[in-house]
Design a protein around this motif. Sequence first.
Motif, PDB file in Angstrom:
ATOM      1  N   LEU A 174      87.680 -44.066 142.072  1.00  0.00           N
ATOM      2  CA  LEU A 174      88.244 -43.025 142.936  1.00  0.00           C
ATOM      3  C   LEU A 174      87.788 -43.131 144.388  1.00  0.00           C
ATOM      4  O   LEU A 174      88.309 -42.429 145.248  1.00  0.00           O
ATOM      5  CB  LEU A 174      87.883 -41.639 142.377  1.00  0.00           C
ATOM      6  N   ASP A 175      86.842 -44.014 144.654  1.00  0.00           N
ATOM      7  CA  ASP A 175      86.339 -44.148 146.023  1.00  0.00           C
ATOM      8  C   ASP A 175      87.453 -44.465 147.021  1.00  0.00           C
ATOM      9  O   ASP A 175      87.416 -44.033 148.174  1.00  0.00           O
ATOM     10  CB  ASP A 175      85.269 -45.247 146.096  1.00  0.00           C
ATOM     11  N   GLN A 176      88.448 -45.229 146.577  1.00  0.00           N
ATOM     12  CA  GLN A 176      89.512 -45.656 147.481  1.00  0.00           C
ATOM     13  C   GLN A 176      90.765 -44.787 147.386  1.00  0.00           C
ATOM     14  O   GLN A 176      91.775 -45.086 148.009  1.00  0.00           O
ATOM     15  CB  GLN A 176      89.879 -47.115 147.188  1.00  0.00           C
ATOM     16  N   SER A 177      90.689 -43.718 146.614  1.00  0.00           N
ATOM     17  CA  SER A 177      91.878 -42.878 146.430  1.00  0.00           C
ATOM     18  C   SER A 177      92.086 -41.899 147.576  1.00  0.00           C
ATOM     19  O   SER A 177      93.179 -41.359 147.759  1.00  0.00           O
ATOM     20  CB  SER A 177      91.766 -42.088 145.118  1.00  0.00           C
ATOM     21  N   GLY A 178      91.024 -41.635 148.322  1.00  0.00           N
ATOM     22  CA  GLY A 178      91.116 -40.642 149.384  1.00  0.00           C
ATOM     23  C   GLY A 178      90.914 -39.224 148.909  1.00  0.00           C
ATOM     24  O   GLY A 178      90.951 -38.286 149.711  1.00  0.00           O
ATOM     25  N   VAL A 179      90.704 -39.039 147.607  1.00  0.00           N
ATOM     26  CA  VAL A 179      90.464 -37.708 147.045  1.00  0.00           C
ATOM     27  C   VAL A 179      89.028 -37.676 146.526  1.00  0.00           C
ATOM     28  O   VAL A 179      88.693 -38.407 145.593  1.00  0.00           O
ATOM     29  CB  VAL A 179      91.448 -37.391 145.905  1.00  0.00           C
ATOM     30  N   PRO A 180      88.176 -36.858 147.106  1.00  0.00           N
ATOM     31  CA  PRO A 180      86.763 -36.875 146.727  1.00  0.00           C
ATOM     32  C   PRO A 180      86.509 -36.316 145.330  1.00  0.00           C
ATOM     33  O   PRO A 180      87.199 -35.403 144.871  1.00  0.00           O
ATOM     34  CB  PRO A 180      86.097 -35.993 147.787  1.00  0.00           C
ATOM     35  N   VAL A 181      85.507 -36.858 144.664  1.00  0.00           N
ATOM     36  CA  VAL A 181      85.051 -36.331 143.382  1.00  0.00           C
ATOM     37  C   VAL A 181      84.062 -35.199 143.666  1.00  0.00           C
ATOM     38  O   VAL A 181      83.029 -35.415 144.300  1.00  0.00           O
ATOM     39  CB  VAL A 181      84.378 -37.425 142.531  1.00  0.00           C
ATOM     40  N   LEU A 182      84.374 -34.002 143.208  1.00  0.00           N
ATOM     41  CA  LEU A 182      83.544 -32.825 143.481  1.00  0.00           C
ATOM     42  C   LEU A 182      82.728 -32.400 142.263  1.00  0.00           C
ATOM     43  O   LEU A 182      82.000 -31.411 142.325  1.00  0.00           O
ATOM     44  CB  LEU A 182      84.428 -31.667 143.951  1.00  0.00           C
ATOM     45  N   GLY A 183      82.861 -33.131 141.175  1.00  0.00           N
ATOM     46  CA  GLY A 183      82.078 -32.799 139.995  1.00  0.00           C
ATOM     47  C   GLY A 183      82.411 -33.698 138.833  1.00  0.00           C
ATOM     48  O   GLY A 183      83.490 -34.317 138.794  1.00  0.00           O
ATOM     49  N   ALA A 184      81.465 -33.813 137.918  1.00  0.00           N
ATOM     50  CA  ALA A 184      81.674 -34.579 136.689  1.00  0.00           C
ATOM     51  C   ALA A 184      80.985 -33.834 135.552  1.00  0.00           C
ATOM     52  O   ALA A 184      79.803 -33.498 135.647  1.00  0.00           O
ATOM     53  CB  ALA A 184      81.108 -35.990 136.826  1.00  0.00           C
ATOM     54  N   LEU A 185      81.722 -33.567 134.496  1.00  0.00           N
ATOM     55  CA  LEU A 185      81.228 -32.752 133.391  1.00  0.00           C
ATOM     56  C   LEU A 185      81.233 -33.553 132.093  1.00  0.00           C
ATOM     57  O   LEU A 185      82.227 -34.203 131.755  1.00  0.00           O
ATOM     58  CB  LEU A 185      82.094 -31.503 133.220  1.00  0.00           C
ATOM     59  N   ARG A 186      80.137 -33.489 131.378  1.00  0.00           N
ATOM     60  CA  ARG A 186      80.052 -34.144 130.079  1.00  0.00           C
ATOM     61  C   ARG A 186      80.777 -33.307 129.022  1.00  0.00           C
ATOM     62  O   ARG A 186      81.029 -32.119 129.199  1.00  0.00           O
ATOM     63  CB  ARG A 186      78.583 -34.313 129.673  1.00  0.00           C
ATOM     64  N   ARG A 187      81.076 -33.949 127.903  1.00  0.00           N
ATOM     65  CA  ARG A 187      81.658 -33.213 126.789  1.00  0.00           C
ATOM     66  C   ARG A 187      80.635 -32.186 126.300  1.00  0.00           C
ATOM     67  O   ARG A 187      79.460 -32.494 126.160  1.00  0.00           O
ATOM     68  CB  ARG A 187      82.011 -34.158 125.644  1.00  0.00           C
ATOM     69  N   ALA A 223      75.332 -27.583 136.851  1.00  0.00           N
ATOM     70  CA  ALA A 223      74.679 -28.873 136.677  1.00  0.00           C
ATOM     71  C   ALA A 223      75.556 -30.047 137.103  1.00  0.00           C
ATOM     72  O   ALA A 223      75.031 -31.095 137.497  1.00  0.00           O
ATOM     73  CB  ALA A 223      74.259 -29.050 135.215  1.00  0.00           C
ATOM     74  N   GLY A 224      76.870 -29.873 137.039  1.00  0.00           N
ATOM     75  CA  GLY A 224      77.732 -31.028 137.255  1.00  0.00           C
ATOM     76  C   GLY A 224      78.716 -30.958 138.400  1.00  0.00           C
ATOM     77  O   GLY A 224      79.451 -31.924 138.647  1.00  0.00           O
TER      78      GLY A 224
END
Length: 450
Positions: A174-187, A223-224
Amino acid sequence: MVGAVPRLVIAAPASGSGKTTVATGLMAAFTAAGLAVSAHKVGPDYIDPGYHALAVSSPRGDRPGRNLDAYLCGPERIAPLFLHGAAGADLALVEGVMGLYDGAGGQGELASTAHVAKLLRAPVVLVVDASSQSRSVAALVHGFASWDPEVRVAGVILNKVGSDRHEELLREALDQSGVPVLGALRRAPQVRTPSRHLGLVPVAERRTEAVDAVRALAAQIRAGVDLAALLTLARSAPRLPETPWAPPVVETSRRPVVAVAGGPAFTFSYAEHAELLGAAGAEVVTFDPLRDEALPEGTRGLVIGGGFPEVYAPELSANEPLRKAVAAHDGPIAAECAGLLYLARELDGKPMCGVLDATARMTQKLTLGYREAVAIGDSALAAAGTRVRGHEFHRTAMEPGAGATAAWGFIHPRRRTEGFVQENVHASYLHVHWAAEPSLAQRFVERCAV
């Protein structure tokens, strides 16, 4: 300043991606951080707003979860209704419906999350189920972000991430998508919410467990997810020029008591309905058909909305004193869906109130969809010829499906009659949002004041 409400729309590529989990967790996390959060849901759904209301409850006060449905209420009312609900809030979060661009069938973008986001000029955060992909996530997000230039997809929250390595691969893509990652959640199976035939089990039926689940969601979000970045994004939303919606006030010397069914069996209600009844001159009192053995003192009108009477049929039937009180009530009654079933002679073989000479039963068929309808005859709720837009959502059937005078004549998507009008009773499967037609509440209260 009116219209200057920080806001975000929480959307997803498809149903099942986890937007309810993420939206509810965000509401709870921001509320726990001391913000006054206003919670909204795109579409006609009654259940998610119950979890939203729980998530934003705080010592500063409770706020109802509210719906924003451009089909039921009209696109022109979405921003005013939003501003009404978000008044005094530090932040407003809007949970989408289905996939971002999914709207009313055959009517383009109408009532889609994207449509509401544009009407609110709100940044969109896309919740992506990343459980079965890695680099492909970039193509998915790019497609959603570029499909409609008027929709600002401004961030991504990755859901159901399997491991640290999985997250690393997703972020790299996603680094090159132009849309920032604002979080990542585990199952997180421990915070799943149980479902049944019409969706999630409502908060009112499992409040203790729901409180625990919402707390767990808030902890997972903290947390995420980058809450500071999300708040900055929400504050970038421009000022809305519209005026907040307000229920029209009717000056009256009489305040008839209108009893509104509540409790676990009758949880489906739009917050604006009670506000409209109050503004029209009613004293609104809630009663629980599962537990109360009499109607509230002085009751002149009954409003019995949607819910799950089929789940509670034995308990509702066992409350014979209240069933008899409802049957003997001679004032106006407005009943929708669950209320229609409660007024029947019986439901799945269990005696109900017997106001209507009809029987109801559970079926395997899901009836679901938007409807356009016109009032067949004059009733306590609607004057003949009144046109409305509504929504059906049930797995039950009535026999017969309509009375000698039907409540509504459906004109879209197919023509048929439905519901019952008899004396002071208006009963139907159709859910209608009264904010689109305030005359319904006004007419009902006028009839109650006679």
